[in-house]
Design an enzyme around this catalytic site. Sequence first.
Site, PDB file in Angstrom:
ATOM      1  N   TYR A 141       1.449 -15.435  44.841  1.00 17.41           N
ATOM      2  CA  TYR A 141       0.829 -15.452  43.536  1.00 17.41           C
ATOM      3  C   TYR A 141      -0.355 -14.823  43.415  1.00 17.41           C
ATOM      4  O   TYR A 141      -0.718 -14.052  42.563  1.00 17.41           O
ATOM      5  CB  TYR A 141       0.433 -16.893  43.214  1.00 17.41           C
ATOM      6  N   LYS A 145      -1.411 -11.172  41.453  1.00 12.79           N
ATOM      7  CA  LYS A 145      -2.395 -11.076  40.479  1.00 12.79           C
ATOM      8  C   LYS A 145      -3.672 -10.102  40.490  1.00 12.79           C
ATOM      9  O   LYS A 145      -4.102  -9.378  39.661  1.00 12.79           O
ATOM     10  CB  LYS A 145      -2.991 -12.529  40.220  1.00 12.79           C
ATOM     11  N   LEU A 168      -5.815 -24.535  33.931  1.00 14.82           N
ATOM     12  CA  LEU A 168      -6.078 -24.618  32.439  1.00 14.82           C
ATOM     13  C   LEU A 168      -5.623 -26.022  31.874  1.00 14.82           C
ATOM     14  O   LEU A 168      -4.493 -26.595  32.127  1.00 14.82           O
ATOM     15  CB  LEU A 168      -4.956 -23.472  32.104  1.00 14.82           C
TER      16      LEU A 168
END
Length: 237
Positions: A141, A145, A168
């Site tokens: 991941y 990114k 988030l």
Amino acid sequence: MAEDMKTLEENFRQQNKSCFILGASGETGKVLLQELLERNIFSKITLIGRRPLTFEGKEYEKLVQEVVDFEKLDDHAAAFQGHDVGYCCLGTTRAKAGAEGFVRVDHDYVLKSAELAKSGGCTQYHLLSSRGADKTSSFLYLKVKGQVEADIEVLGFDKYAIYRPGVLLVDRQESRPGEWLTRKFFGAFSSVCSTSMAIPIETVAKAMVSNTLIQPEQKMEILENKNITSLGKSAGK
């Protein structure tokens, strides 16, 4: 700072610029769209996605929607032409798409979209990434990114902003394993003190819009969680 931001908004608004959003159906993209509509700094907003979205209300009348096949993006180059600013909130998860599918969406689709945007005249590109993004990471991941961040930098946008938020804080419509408990923990923690590991999704959206108005000191900038929080608060709302 809020008054200065209002002045920047007005000056920007008078330039009649246009923008596009990738990933407007996702949690961050939806909030970003709302923020852009509320602050009304663009004369035209285009949503680029794999399916049309349904909206109710006069505030959505100015939206343009372009439906594309991400597997054949070259066939949809026209959708990326004529925009001054691009916002990319596109992404999936390994759990949902598998390792290969995750790389295809979060790297291949994102990079190709940026390439088409640059060719179409886009000068500003805002990429939603992740805390810890690193192209040398052993974690898929974070590696993906970080790699797409670096690949887009090579394209040479006049302004290229990378946002690396922490957890988030948002109630997703689609639950992801382990996220609910994490959000509840950080949500409670951030209610009593600031944290470098979590951030409300609304703050990220505000920061992305506010940063659009600011002349960069360098062509490329990376905003970590703390910077995003500070910039998000500058909107004064």
